[in-house]
Each structure stands twice: as structure tokens, then as C-alpha cells.
Design an enzyme around this catalytic site. Sequence first.
Site, PDB file in Angstrom:
ATOM      1  N   GLY A  51       7.154  -0.960   6.791  1.00 46.85           N
ATOM      2  CA  GLY A  51       6.250  -0.225   6.767  1.00 46.85           C
ATOM      3  C   GLY A  51       4.171  -1.404   6.677  1.00 46.85           C
ATOM      4  N   GLU A  52       4.006  -0.955   6.411  1.00 45.64           N
ATOM      5  CA  GLU A  52       2.902  -2.044   5.874  1.00 45.64           C
ATOM      6  C   GLU A  52       2.897  -2.273   4.191  1.00 45.64           C
ATOM      7  OE1 GLU A  52       0.529  -3.257   8.050  1.00 45.64           O
ATOM      8  OE2 GLU A  52      -0.363  -3.996   6.151  1.00 45.64           O
ATOM      9  N   SER A  53       3.164  -3.633   3.911  1.00 44.26           N
ATOM     10  CA  SER A  53       3.007  -3.942   2.512  1.00 44.26           C
ATOM     11  C   SER A  53       1.854  -4.065   1.914  1.00 44.26           C
ATOM     12  CB  SER A  53       3.659  -5.536   2.780  1.00 44.26           C
ATOM     13  OG  SER A  53       2.658  -6.556   3.461  1.00 44.26           O
ATOM     14  N   CYS A  83      11.437  -6.382   6.566  1.00 47.77           N
ATOM     15  CA  CYS A  83       9.974  -6.787   7.610  1.00 47.77           C
ATOM     16  C   CYS A  83       9.198  -6.285   6.440  1.00 47.77           C
ATOM     17  CB  CYS A  83      10.360  -5.518   7.991  1.00 47.77           C
ATOM     18  SG  CYS A  83       9.055  -6.257   9.272  1.00 47.77           S
ATOM     19  N   ARG A 112       3.541 -13.111   6.744  1.00 47.86           N
ATOM     20  CA  ARG A 112       2.633 -11.754   7.684  1.00 47.86           C
ATOM     21  C   ARG A 112       2.436 -11.602   9.234  1.00 47.86           C
ATOM     22  NH1 ARG A 112      -1.513  -8.974   5.251  1.00 47.86           N
ATOM     23  NH2 ARG A 112      -0.455  -6.979   6.601  1.00 47.86           N
ATOM     24  N   ILE A 145       9.092  -5.940  14.223  1.00 48.44           N
ATOM     25  CA  ILE A 145       7.789  -5.324  14.890  1.00 48.44           C
ATOM     26  C   ILE A 145       7.195  -4.949  13.436  1.00 48.44           C
ATOM     27  CG2 ILE A 145       6.935  -2.508  14.311  1.00 48.44           C
ATOM     28  CD1 ILE A 145      10.089  -1.515  14.865  1.00 48.44           C
ATOM     29  N   ARG A 146       5.855  -6.372  14.008  1.00 52.82           N
ATOM     30  CA  ARG A 146       4.659  -6.965  13.208  1.00 52.82           C
ATOM     31  C   ARG A 146       5.202  -7.422  12.151  1.00 52.82           C
ATOM     32  NH1 ARG A 146       1.709  -3.583  10.481  1.00 52.82           N
ATOM     33  NH2 ARG A 146       2.111  -2.263  10.687  1.00 52.82           N
ATOM     34  N   HIS A 182      14.131  -4.688  11.345  1.00 48.94           N
ATOM     35  CA  HIS A 182      14.877  -3.244  10.724  1.00 48.94           C
ATOM     36  C   HIS A 182      16.303  -2.972  11.275  1.00 48.94           C
ATOM     37  CE1 HIS A 182      10.300  -2.177   9.443  1.00 48.94           C
ATOM     38  NE2 HIS A 182      10.115  -3.486  10.645  1.00 48.94           N
ATOM     39  N   GLU A 184      18.229  -0.550  10.351  1.00 47.24           N
ATOM     40  CA  GLU A 184      17.929   0.312  10.013  1.00 47.24           C
ATOM     41  C   GLU A 184      16.967   1.537  11.233  1.00 47.24           C
ATOM     42  OE1 GLU A 184      15.893  -1.517   8.620  1.00 47.24           O
ATOM     43  OE2 GLU A 184      13.916  -0.272   8.692  1.00 47.24           O
TER      44      GLU A 184
HETATM   45  N1  GLN Z   1       3.256  -6.147   9.186  1.00 44.24           N
HETATM   46  C1  GLN Z   1       3.341  -5.528   8.328  1.00 44.24           C
HETATM   47  C2  GLN Z   1       2.792  -5.784   6.847  1.00 44.24           C
HETATM   48  O1  GLN Z   1       2.581  -6.856   6.315  1.00 44.24           O
HETATM   49  C3  GLN Z   1       5.012  -5.149   8.365  1.00 44.24           C
HETATM   50  C4  GLN Z   1       5.737  -4.145   9.634  1.00 44.24           C
HETATM   51  C5  GLN Z   1       7.421  -4.253   9.047  1.00 44.24           C
HETATM   52  O2  GLN Z   1       7.156  -4.061   7.725  1.00 44.24           O
HETATM   53  N2  GLN Z   1       7.374  -3.789  10.269  1.00 44.24           N
HETATM   54  O3  GLN Z   1       3.487  -5.363   5.851  1.00 44.24           O
END
Ligand code: GLN
Length: 207
Positions: A51-53, A83, A112, A145-146, A182, A184
Site C-alpha cells: 500500500g503506502e507505507s 512492499c 522507498r 509496484i512503486r 507482491h 498476493e
Molecule cells: N511506494 C510505496 C511506499 O512507500 C510502496 C508501494 C507498494 O506497497 N506497492 O509505501
Amino acid sequence: MTAGAPRVGVLALQGDVREHVRMLAGLGATTALVRRPADLADLEGLVLPGGESSVIDKLARAFGMQRPVRDVIASGLPVYGTCAGLILLADRLDGAITGQETFGGLDVTVRRNAFGGQSESFEAELWVPELAAGSESAPVRAAFIRAPLVTELGGNVRALAALPDGGVVAVEQGNLLGTAFHPEVTGEWRFHERFLARVREVAASSR
Ligand code: GLN
């Protein structure tokens, strides 16, 4: 608690919670959504989703979850982070936003967004020797993904997978497992299976 059906929580503040729940349930675990400190009681394992940490960190602190999650990590509960979840497990962050904190526990430095933004997302096939034992020897199809990258590993941390250029993207330290990608999302179940094996082992030894 039934032996064989480990009770695993998924931190459900933000991120791809549902995908993890589906994967864990498909592998025979009983799942629970974790939003409040009380939700951590009786768990035998915990997943920190992607997600977004920085958002998960903020929400965790707002809901009084940072200390309780740190406590279960310190107590030796098996935890798997994907991630953003890997970022949250890291002791040291490179590229954190101002004030961003982690739960920590994994003696690594994680960078990150090491591969750029959303448009730089990619899939790769990884050869993971640890998962190749026995009959399953297919490469891991990994979605980045990012995604972050593990740039420094402490002495007790094992690299489980690396990109062709050597960049470490999966690590294990004791009961903590982290992947920059990921599984999942691509239906790659072997990391969750490895995590659940550890969950069962730790649960059995404390019974
Ligand atoms: N770039 C996101 C972060 O810094 C992580 C991306 C992800 O979990 N797919 O949290």
C-alpha cells in the site's frame, strides 16, 4: 485453537488487505483484520500488506497501533511484509517522507520507490533457491509496484531473492519475512506458504 489452521492477522489500515486475506485463507489459515490493539490478541502470525507505507505509518500511530505492533514483533510473532509492509518492517529507511517512522525489527536499510513511480512498475521472474526445494521449482513471478529495494542487510538477515543486477528484493531474519514485490497480486503462493510454515512451527513450539 485448531492445530493446522493458524490464526493470522492482516493489518487493515490501508493497502491490499483483501488480496492477502484471500491468499492466506486459500492456504488454510484463519484470518482476522487488525485495526485496533485488541485485534492483535491470540494471533499466531501477522501480515503487513502493500500500500503506502507513510499512510499506514500515520494511521498506525493515530490508532495507537505502533507500540502494540512493535511489541508483537519483539515478542517473536512471525510477521510477513510485502512492499509497503517490508518498508514498515525495516529498521532504516532511505527516502522516507518527513516524520515517517517504521515498526522496525528487520535489520535492513530499505530504499522507498527505488525503481521510480507507478509508471515504472514492472513484473519480473525471480529464481528463489529457498523455494525450489522439493517438487516446486518454477521461478517466482513478481510484481513490483512503486517497489522498494533492500540496500543494506545486517548480519542476521538472509537475502532470499535478488534481481538480475543483484538488488535484494526478498529477505528473512528469524521470524520476519519481507518481499519488495507482491506475491498476493500475481497468485504466487509459495512465500505465504513459507510464512505459514513458520507460523505453525512457532505456534507448535509455544503450545
Ligand atoms: N511506494 C510505496 C511506499 O512507500 C510502496 C508501494 C507498494 O506497497 N506497492 O509505501
